[in-house]
Scaffold this active site. Structure first.
Site, short mmCIF file in Angstrom:
data_model
loop_
_atom_site.label_atom_id
_atom_site.label_comp_id
_atom_site.label_asym_id
_atom_site.label_seq_id
_atom_site.Cartn_x
_atom_site.Cartn_y
_atom_site.Cartn_z
N ASP A 12 0.80 -1.23 0.00
CA ASP A 12 0.00 0.00 0.00
C ASP A 12 0.83 1.28 0.00
O ASP A 12 0.43 2.30 0.54
CB ASP A 12 -0.97 0.02 1.20
CG ASP A 12 -1.85 -1.21 1.21
OD1 ASP A 12 -2.17 -1.71 0.11
OD2 ASP A 12 -2.22 -1.68 2.30
N LYS A 15 1.95 2.01 -5.09
CA LYS A 15 2.56 1.43 -6.30
C LYS A 15 1.70 1.59 -7.53
O LYS A 15 2.18 1.88 -8.62
CB LYS A 15 2.79 -0.09 -6.10
CG LYS A 15 3.73 -0.45 -5.00
CD LYS A 15 3.77 -1.94 -4.78
CE LYS A 15 2.48 -2.54 -4.28
NZ LYS A 15 2.10 -2.16 -2.91
N GLY A 39 -4.50 -4.47 -3.83
CA GLY A 39 -5.50 -3.44 -4.08
C GLY A 39 -4.76 -2.17 -4.44
O GLY A 39 -4.16 -1.54 -3.57
N HIS A 40 -4.71 -1.84 -5.72
CA HIS A 40 -3.96 -0.68 -6.18
C HIS A 40 -4.93 0.39 -6.65
O HIS A 40 -5.62 0.21 -7.65
CB HIS A 40 -3.01 -1.07 -7.32
CG HIS A 40 -1.94 -2.06 -6.91
ND1 HIS A 40 -0.96 -2.50 -7.75
CD2 HIS A 40 -1.71 -2.68 -5.72
CE1 HIS A 40 -0.17 -3.35 -7.10
NE2 HIS A 40 -0.62 -3.48 -5.88
N GLN A 212 2.01 -6.22 -3.17
CA GLN A 212 2.46 -6.24 -1.78
C GLN A 212 3.73 -5.40 -1.59
O GLN A 212 3.89 -4.40 -2.25
CB GLN A 212 2.68 -7.69 -1.29
CG GLN A 212 1.41 -8.51 -1.16
CD GLN A 212 0.87 -9.06 -2.46
OE1 GLN A 212 1.58 -9.70 -3.21
NE2 GLN A 212 -0.37 -8.79 -2.76
P1 GDP Z 1 -0.72 0.24 -3.54
O1 GDP Z 1 -1.34 -1.02 -3.07
O2 GDP Z 1 0.76 0.31 -3.25
O3 GDP Z 1 -1.02 0.57 -4.97
O4 GDP Z 1 -1.38 1.42 -2.65
P2 GDP Z 1 -2.94 1.56 -2.29
O5 GDP Z 1 -3.68 1.99 -3.50
O6 GDP Z 1 -3.43 0.37 -1.57
O7 GDP Z 1 -2.86 2.72 -1.20
C1 GDP Z 1 -2.35 3.97 -1.50
C2 GDP Z 1 -3.46 5.04 -1.31
O8 GDP Z 1 -2.88 6.33 -1.26
C3 GDP Z 1 -4.43 5.10 -2.47
O9 GDP Z 1 -5.70 5.47 -1.98
C4 GDP Z 1 -3.85 6.17 -3.38
O10 GDP Z 1 -4.84 6.83 -4.15
C5 GDP Z 1 -3.28 7.13 -2.37
N1 GDP Z 1 -2.06 7.84 -2.77
C6 GDP Z 1 -1.02 7.39 -3.53
N2 GDP Z 1 -0.04 8.31 -3.56
C7 GDP Z 1 -0.46 9.35 -2.80
C8 GDP Z 1 0.14 10.60 -2.40
O11 GDP Z 1 1.25 10.93 -2.73
N3 GDP Z 1 -0.63 11.40 -1.59
C9 GDP Z 1 -1.88 11.06 -1.17
N4 GDP Z 1 -2.53 11.91 -0.38
N5 GDP Z 1 -2.45 9.90 -1.52
C10 GDP Z 1 -1.74 9.06 -2.30
P1 IMO Z 2 -0.92 -4.28 -2.25
O1 IMO Z 2 -0.43 -4.84 -3.56
C1 IMO Z 2 -1.05 -4.70 2.08
C2 IMO Z 2 -1.03 -8.80 3.64
C3 IMO Z 2 -2.28 -9.27 4.38
C4 IMO Z 2 -1.63 -10.22 5.37
C5 IMO Z 2 -0.53 -10.88 4.55
C6 IMO Z 2 -0.93 -12.21 3.92
O2 IMO Z 2 -2.21 -3.56 -2.32
O3 IMO Z 2 0.17 -3.50 -1.58
P2 IMO Z 2 -2.49 -12.88 1.87
O4 IMO Z 2 -3.95 -12.62 1.61
O5 IMO Z 2 -1.57 -12.35 0.83
O6 IMO Z 2 -2.21 -14.32 2.17
O7 IMO Z 2 -2.18 -12.09 3.25
O8 IMO Z 2 -0.21 -9.96 3.53
N1 IMO Z 2 -1.26 -8.29 2.27
C7 IMO Z 2 -1.22 -6.98 1.96
N2 IMO Z 2 -1.06 -5.89 2.73
N3 IMO Z 2 -1.15 -4.57 0.75
C8 IMO Z 2 -1.28 -5.67 -0.04
O9 IMO Z 2 -1.24 -5.60 -1.38
C9 IMO Z 2 -1.36 -6.94 0.55
N4 IMO Z 2 -1.52 -8.19 0.08
C10 IMO Z 2 -1.44 -9.01 1.14
O10 IMO Z 2 -2.91 -8.19 5.02
O11 IMO Z 2 -1.02 -9.51 6.42
MG MG Z 3 -2.88 -1.69 -1.80
#
Ligand code: GDP
Ligand code: IMO
Ligand code: MG
Length: 401
Positions: A12, A15, A39-40, A212
């Site tokens: 999270d 990416k 979840g991106h 991840q």
């Molecule tokens: P990922 O799994 O690495 O793709 O990240 P996630 O999407 O799960 O979580 C990142 C969250 O932060 C998302 O809701 C993005 O829209 C948001 N986000 C990403 N970069 C930035 C940033 O520089 N500033 C802010 N405020 N939000 C961001």
């Molecule tokens: P993105 O790509 C954050 C965590 C779960 C748990 C562990 C194992 O959005 O960054 P799993 O379901 O993979 O067997 O769970 O890994 N986990 C993540 N945490 N972002 C993710 O993906 C994750 N994918 C798995 O919360 O701790």
């Molecule tokens: Mg994510």
């Protein structure tokens, strides 16, 4: 040109957004490991997409997408995502899927849930998307690959055998797979032989999109609180099934730190402090909606992640979330068994690590002198350049330094 974008923390880091921005300079974005546990979130000016399985490629820039053999595929989820993609963007993705990819079946999710229940207080806190069990079946050599769908008689024979095995092993019913078959029919035109994937990757500018984060990698992460795959950059070659050379290793980290699920987290902030970061950063899981555990940037861990991933450059996201905070804490060392350590060669001792902080002045925004001091502080500690900062959730909110 081949590059990879990956997370340097526990996922999270942003990416998806960063990958989308960078993808404008590439022909294809390739997902090489993980599954719908990812979840991106990608925010364009007028709509938002949450990618679980579909790679994060720039809509309207004619960037294509590849899902290679290392991914475990929930077919129904992917069909849903393509539908949503179509309705929000008005376009259809240029998508290729390797027929060597394994499929997540309904019983994998059941088993994921059951294993977590049995582990009780030692539960990993998985996303319950069946990731671990799907990879386990692959290793048990009873997994179903997309290529198995081509011959229906053999396919049903395999399902019957899995069913027998599961009943004996886990007392789990392998239920009807009719929905999986329907989804397969919808995705069929995207599924190609492995050789075609190799060809596409060799002949094009490729951006690998990791899922991840390095600290959730099954080998070098905080085992057993990790995911079921090599989400680290080391997973690329196995994940695409041939020895591809990657030149740029772009590691993404947040200005602070979060973790979903269980496991050690030395700089976790509790009470009001943690709550404030969570509220400011809207830190709730994009896949499960769970509140993310929040805390301060951990430099020994970041340095470790850079070492094991081979990061050649860094992107820092979400510095804007800390705008206006008076003081910013950053972990520069740990106390472990009475010893002060500022460099770790393994994450095994993390449970015992007590963070030692430096407190820096906060900033108003990314143009403030204090913000630049924060960047310089990180760079001189980890000995890598931060080449870009992300300053908001929208795709275009990235600044090249
Ligand atoms: P990922 O799994 O690495 O793709 O990240 P996630 O999407 O799960 O979580 C990142 C969250 O932060 C998302 O809701 C993005 O829209 C948001 N986000 C990403 N970069 C930035 C940033 O520089 N500033 C802010 N405020 N939000 C961001
Ligand atoms: P993105 O790509 C954050 C965590 C779960 C748990 C562990 C194992 O959005 O960054 P799993 O379901 O993979 O067997 O769970 O890994 N986990 C993540 N945490 N972002 C993710 O993906 C994750 N994918 C798995 O919360 O701790
Ligand atoms: Mg994510």
């Amino acid at each position: 040109m081949k590059s990879v974008i990956f997370g340097l923390q526990w996922g999270d880091e942003g990416k998806g957004k960063v990958t989308t921005y960078f993808s404008k300079d590439y022909d294809y974005v390739v997902r090489y490991s993980g599954g719908s546990n990812a979840g991106h979130t990608v925010e364009y000016t007028d709509f938002k997409l949450i990618h679980h399985l579909l790679p994060s490629f720039y809509v309207k820039k004619n960037v294509g997408a590849i899902i290679s053999n290392g991914v475990v595929l929930d077919l129904e989820q992917l069909v849903e995502e393509i539908e949503e993609f179509k309705s929000k963007t008005g376009t259809y993705p240029k998508l290729y899927i390797s027929e060597l990819a394994h499929v997540v079946l309904p019983h994998h999710k059941k088993l994921d849930e059951k294993l977590e229940q049995i582990k009780g207080k030692n539960a990993v806190g998985t996303t319950k998307r069946g990731i671990g069990p799907a990879y386990a079946d692959k290793v048990h050599r009873i997994g179903i690959r997309l290529s198995d769908f081509k011959n229906k008689d053999k396919f049903y024979e395999k399902i019957k055998n899995i069913s027998k095995l599961y009943k004996n092993l886990y007392n789990i019913e392998v239920e009807s797979i009719e929905n999986v078959l329907t989804s397969y029919e919808k995705l069929k035109s995207h599924i190609v032989p492995h050789g075609e994937i190799i060809n596409l990757i060799n002949k094009n500018k490729i951006l690998f999109e990791s899922t991840q984060g390095v600290l959730l990698d099954i080998d070098v992460g905080t085992y057993p609180y990790v995911t079921g795959a090599n989400c680290n950059t080391t997973g690329i070659q196995n994940g695409v099934g041939f020895p591809v050379k990657t030149e740029n290793y772009i590691g993404v980290f947040k200005a602070y730190l979060t973790r979903v699920g269980n496991g050690p987290f030395p700089t976790e902030a509790f009470g009001k402090e943690g709550e404030e970061i969570r509220k400011r950063g809207h830190e709730f899981g994009a896949t499960t909606g769970r509140p993310r555990r929040c805390g301060w940037l951990d430099l020994p861990l970041l340095k470790y992640a850079i070492t094991v991933s081979g990061a050649t450059e860094l992107v820092m996201t979400k510095g804007d979330i800390l705008n206006g905070m008076e003081k910013i804490k950053v972990c520069v060392a740990y106390k472990i068994d009475g010893n002060i350590v500022d460099r770790i060669s393994s994450v095994d001792d993390l449970e015992k690590a007590e963070p030692i902080y430096e407190t820096l002045d906060g900033w108003e925004n990314h143009t403030s002198k204090e913000f630049n001091e924060y960047l310089s502080f990180i760079e001189s500690y980890v000995k890598r350049k931060i080449t870009h900062i992300s300053v908001g959730p929208k795709v275009e909110e990235i600044i090249k330094l």
